[in-house]
Design an enzyme around this catalytic site. Structure first.
Site, PDB file in Angstrom:
ATOM      1  N   CYS A 118       0.800  -1.226   0.000  1.00 37.47           N
ATOM      2  CA  CYS A 118       0.000   0.000   0.000  1.00 37.47           C
ATOM      3  C   CYS A 118       0.832   1.275   0.000  1.00 37.47           C
ATOM      4  O   CYS A 118       0.503   2.223  -0.720  1.00 37.47           O
ATOM      5  CB  CYS A 118      -0.999  -0.012   1.149  1.00 37.47           C
ATOM      6  SG  CYS A 118      -0.278   0.119   2.806  1.00 37.47           S
ATOM      7  N   HIS A 151      -3.081   1.442   6.677  1.00 38.99           N
ATOM      8  CA  HIS A 151      -3.269   1.447   5.232  1.00 38.99           C
ATOM      9  C   HIS A 151      -2.950   2.850   4.734  1.00 38.99           C
ATOM     10  O   HIS A 151      -3.282   3.843   5.389  1.00 38.99           O
ATOM     11  CB  HIS A 151      -4.690   1.052   4.849  1.00 38.99           C
ATOM     12  CG  HIS A 151      -4.924   1.014   3.369  1.00 38.99           C
ATOM     13  ND1 HIS A 151      -4.060   0.385   2.499  1.00 38.99           N
ATOM     14  CD2 HIS A 151      -5.905   1.546   2.597  1.00 38.99           C
ATOM     15  CE1 HIS A 151      -4.507   0.513   1.263  1.00 38.99           C
ATOM     16  NE2 HIS A 151      -5.620   1.224   1.299  1.00 38.99           N
ATOM     17  N   ASP A 176      -7.156   5.887  -3.991  1.00 39.50           N
ATOM     18  CA  ASP A 176      -6.436   4.732  -3.437  1.00 39.50           C
ATOM     19  C   ASP A 176      -6.086   3.777  -4.565  1.00 39.50           C
ATOM     20  O   ASP A 176      -6.958   3.178  -5.185  1.00 39.50           O
ATOM     21  CB  ASP A 176      -7.308   4.033  -2.394  1.00 39.50           C
ATOM     22  CG  ASP A 176      -6.549   2.962  -1.609  1.00 39.50           C
ATOM     23  OD1 ASP A 176      -5.406   2.649  -1.992  1.00 39.50           O
ATOM     24  OD2 ASP A 176      -7.111   2.440  -0.630  1.00 39.50           O
ATOM     25  N   GLU A 193     -20.896  11.796  15.177  1.00 40.62           N
ATOM     26  CA  GLU A 193     -20.170  10.617  14.685  1.00 40.62           C
ATOM     27  C   GLU A 193     -21.066   9.390  14.681  1.00 40.62           C
ATOM     28  O   GLU A 193     -21.072   8.599  13.731  1.00 40.62           O
ATOM     29  CB  GLU A 193     -18.937  10.388  15.569  1.00 40.62           C
ATOM     30  CG  GLU A 193     -17.977   9.323  15.054  1.00 40.62           C
ATOM     31  CD  GLU A 193     -18.247   7.965  15.665  1.00 40.62           C
ATOM     32  OE1 GLU A 193     -17.785   6.948  15.104  1.00 40.62           O
ATOM     33  OE2 GLU A 193     -18.953   7.923  16.696  1.00 40.62           O
TER      34      GLU A 193
END
Length: 824
Positions: free
Chosen positions: A385, A444, A467, A561
């Site tokens: 990654c 990641h 990504d 949240e």
């Protein structure tokens, strides 16, 4: 390689198995690099300015592989002469260029130059690194001699004519890109001098000096990015003339974050300096409690890198008409940096066997990877990654997008679009591995790039996630993004692109399911703060770490949240997941791991606290295994069971010592281990469950500069390394890379004995002044993830030249003897 889901260490559903050698990567078809034939026509001047009939080579791919060590560059022509010397006849990558087409053409196309015609003898694009154009467009650091522009911003050129320019004369500049340039697609741009062009293109005369004409040319803020062919047409009473195409006059056009009319505009100069112009950065890895950092050489201005970035778009077959849209370009880049589907830049490998390529931990920058891909056309082995993200940062910064490399710690990989991380257990709280497909990566790494999103409702401009690591498919291919960070923060998972997957990576809940007597599953525990615990990037104008978790999610546990999580989950495959929750928790659990260097003994501990008013008896089970950073773990190699009695308000600690000899045979990449803890409170039935990852630190390389660094003059660096292990490191390889300092270099140094200290010296020749980063790595089968960096402040040469044509040695695989070897 096999399909992506077969990679041990990558996919949670893959069983643990012994490492087997990777097969040789499949060869890919060599890209078509042939130049297209010239087209001609005998129609009128303005008719011949349209894309379907103007003559000239329309190909954007007239290049060949770069010969080893070649640094030839093209330059602007002046009266048919060359300022490039030995660069004549070669393109910017070192391949053979098509020859110039001789004299200009008249309306009849026979090459006859009649008296009174306005003939352009040559053009000076003012394209040297020290000229006005390159400096004003912030492209003077590119190691190219061609003109490199940022769209939406004016530039100047000088035309050398055969006579003085008269008011009755007509001049048109032309820019062409692609195999079939068309005005309607923006691939053939006509700019009449003195008249406003379409879409923001225009040119005016700013100065006349005898036969020389200085023009100020404005480019469109929506222009296609890429490498354009440039030519000039004139019309006078005596006839019409076309300047033949000269490959030394090719013009690169990039996105422009300095232009308010460009949708990639960034309204902070310090952001532009960091996210567009900075050639190195920090990438973070490890665990939230034990964060490691490595310096990465982005090298977006190194010679050949810009061509590699444009080749990536060509290799994908991206239509030229879409290359002005940063949304489309960034999405293509996310697909092409990995090799799946389209033979892109990097082959992913999570098996632990890198014998047929390079260990992902050994790379120190993007330049070696991109130049290999440009030179051979084959995907480069191997990446994980942070390598995909580092290369993506290079490509997007090179093309003009403000981009940063981002690390998410405890990053979820949701495989069933439930937007929760689901872990299944049997009646005795033993994991059901055949059902546990989701995984949590220790970390990641992806990218943020800055742009407006005209394809989305208002409010979603700014940072967008891209990504390039191939995890799940999007629209049938392995790509991800761009995805608005604002949509991630608020759980708006229906916004494109790939918001559900990225939301799960940063803000899903970890849900523990237990099988009941009737075969159904019930939620027995939910960790609401286990995913996306820390999101970081390199700080602006500093090598410090910046916490950007707040831009991805509301404060953990806040009402906003929780609403975002539940809103997102409602769009997932398990919309009613929270309906079955029970909550009765008065025993808290915390896991602690000793910070240790690889080769040392260590201790992990579990701290239990009774927050209730009654006595509690806890049955606890600890089991330890090694794990890949992707969350895929190996078999348990040590376990402990214990019953703990806690008085009201009391705490107790369960410790597990781990010796080096116990974990040594099991270690995999990153030196990470996973402690699984499960427990049961007798009195209340409360279930305790926790997964805690920690890593063993590796030593750093120590770099010292021996003497001053001056452009064009050889200087020396010393590298010192002490083997922390009591075993011999075999087949040790060092890598060196630094933009403006050292082209990518690979050094084979043989074996290093147990606990031995070695010293290595290498010379290099700086080619650009200013503060630079020289980065090194060490890799061997026994030890990886060893890095070092030193800042080198390069002074201009004594002659006042800011740049040098000297190039650091780029030899690979060189066998290097040690300058010094010593004991522990």
């Amino acid at each position: 390689m096999e399909g992506p889901r077969s990679d041990v260490g990558r996919w949670g559903r893959s069983p643990w198995q012994p490492t087997t050698p990777s097969p040789e990567p499949e060869p890919e078809p060599e890209p078509d690099r042939s130049s297209r034939s010239r087209r001609g026509g005998g129609r009128s001047f303005w008719a011949r300015c349209c894309g379907c009939c103007s003559c000239g080579n329309r190909a954007d791919d007239d290049w060949g592989p770069e010969p080893s060590g070649s640094r030839s560059r093209g330059t602007s022509s002046r009266g048919g002469g060359s300022r490039g010397g030995d660069s004549r006849g070669r393109d910017s990558r070192g391949g053979r260029r098509p020859e110039s087409r001789g004299s200009g053409v008249n309306a009849a196309g026979d090459g006859t130059i009649r008296e009174g015609m306005l003939v352009v003898n040559g053009v000076d694009l003012l394209c040297s690194r020290s000229d006005q154009n390159r400096r004003e467009h912030h492209t003077d650091e590119f190691e190219y001699d061609e003109l490199i522009l940022r769209r939406g911003q004016p530039f100047h050129i000088i035309l050398f004519l055969n006579r003085e320019y008269e008011s009755s004369d007509r001049i048109a500049l032309e820019l062409l890109i692609g195999n079939n340039p068309e005005v309607g697609k923006g691939t053939h741009v006509i700019i009449p001098v003195g008249k406003g062009g379409s879409g923001g293109w225009k040119a005016q005369v700013t100065k006349t000096n005898g036969h020389n004409l200085t023009l100020r040319v404005h480019t469109s803020p929506n222009a296609i990015i890429g490498k354009f062919q440039f030519t000039v047409r004139t019309r006078s009473e005596a006839g019409e003339f076309q300047l033949p195409f000269d490959p030394r006059n090719e013009i690169y056009i990039l996105f422009n974050p300095w232009c308010p009319e460009d949708i990639v505009y960034v309204d902070h100069e310090d952001w532009r300096q960091e996210y567009v112009l900075n050639e190195s950065g920090r990438i973070y890895y490890g665990t939230e409690a034990q964060i490691g950092e490595r310096t990465w050489n982005y090298g977006q201005f190194d010679h050949g890198v810009l061509d590699a970035c444009l080749y990536i778009l060509d290799r994908r077959g991206m239509p030229y008409g879409g290359r002005g849209d940063p949304v489309s370009v960034s999405r293509v880049v996310s697909a092409m940096v990995n090799s799946l589907d389209d033979n892109g830049v990097l082959i992913g490998n999570w098996t632990g066997d890198y014998s047929r390529g390079t260990n992902p931990s050994a790379w120190v920058g993007s330049v070696e990877i991109l130049l290999s891909y440009l030179r051979t056309g084959y995907s480069v082995p191997y990446g994980q990654c942070w390598v995909f993200a580092g290369v993506t940062t290079t490509v997007l910064r090179c093309l003009g997008l403000a981009t940063r490399t981002v690390t998410n710690f405890n990053s979820a990989h949701d495989t069933d679009t439930s937007l929760t991380m689901d872990i299944y257990f049997d009646e005795n709280m033993k994991p059901l591995e055949h059902l546990n497909h989701d995984s949590v990566w220790n970390f990641h790494v992806w990218n943020d790039c800055w742009m407006k999103r005209p394809d989305l409702p208002s409010g979603f401009d700014g940072w967008q996630v891209v990504d390039a690591t191939p995890q799940e498919t999007s629209s049938g291919i392995f790509c991800c993004g761009p995805c608005s960070v604002e949509s991630i923060k608020n759980g708006l998972v229906y916004m494109k692109y790939d918001t559900p997957f990225i939301f799960a990576e940063v803000n899903s809940d970890k849900v523990y399911w237990q099988r009941q007597d009737d075969g159904s599953f019930k939620i027995v525990y939910v960790e609401e703060k286990a995913i996306g615990t820390l999101i970081v990037t390199k700080a602006i104008n500093s090598n410090m770490r910046e916490d950007i978790t707040h831009i991805y999610k509301h404060p953990e546990g806040s009402e906003a949240e929780r609403k975002a999580v539940e809103k997102a989950a409602a769009h997932g495959s398990k919309p009613n997941v929270y309906a079955t929750r029970d909550s009765a928790e008065d025993v808290a659990m915390q896991v602690e791991a000793q910070d240790a260097v690889m080769g040392q003994d260590l201790t992990v501990s579990v701290v239990l606290t009774n927050r209730g008013s009654s006595r509690r008896t806890v049955k606890l089970h600890l089991y330890l295994c090694v794990t890949y950073y992707t969350g895929v773990s190996g078999p348990t190699f040590k376990e402990t069971k214990k019953e703990v009695v806690l008085a009201p308000g009391a705490s107790d600690t369960v410790a597990m010592p781990v010796a080096y000899k116990e974990y040594k045979p099991h270690l995999v990449d990153q030196g990470a281990m996973l402690l699984n803890v499960s427990g049961h409170v007798k009195e209340s039935g409360q279930v305790l469950a926790k997964q805690h990852t920690f890593r063993l630190r590796t030593p750093d390389l120590s770099l010292t500069l021996l003497g001053a660094a001056v452009v064009g003059q050889e200087c020396e660096v010393q590298i010192v390394f002490k083997n922390p292990l009591p075993i011999t490191l075999t087949n040790v390889v060092f890598r060196l890379e630094g933009s403006g300092l050292q082209r990518p270099k690979v050094l084979n140094v043989g074996d290093i004995g147990g606990n031995e200290t070695v010293t290595l010296r290498q010379t290099f020749v700086p080619v650009r002044p200013g503060p630079r980063q020289l980065i090194a790595s060490l890799d061997s089968p026994q030890l990886s993830q060893v890095h070092g960096v030193i800042q080198v402040d390069v002074a201009p040469s004594s002659g006042g030249r800011g740049f040098s044509e000297a190039v650091g040695d780029s030899r690979s695989g060189e066998n290097i003897p040690m300058a010094f070897r010593g004991g522990a």
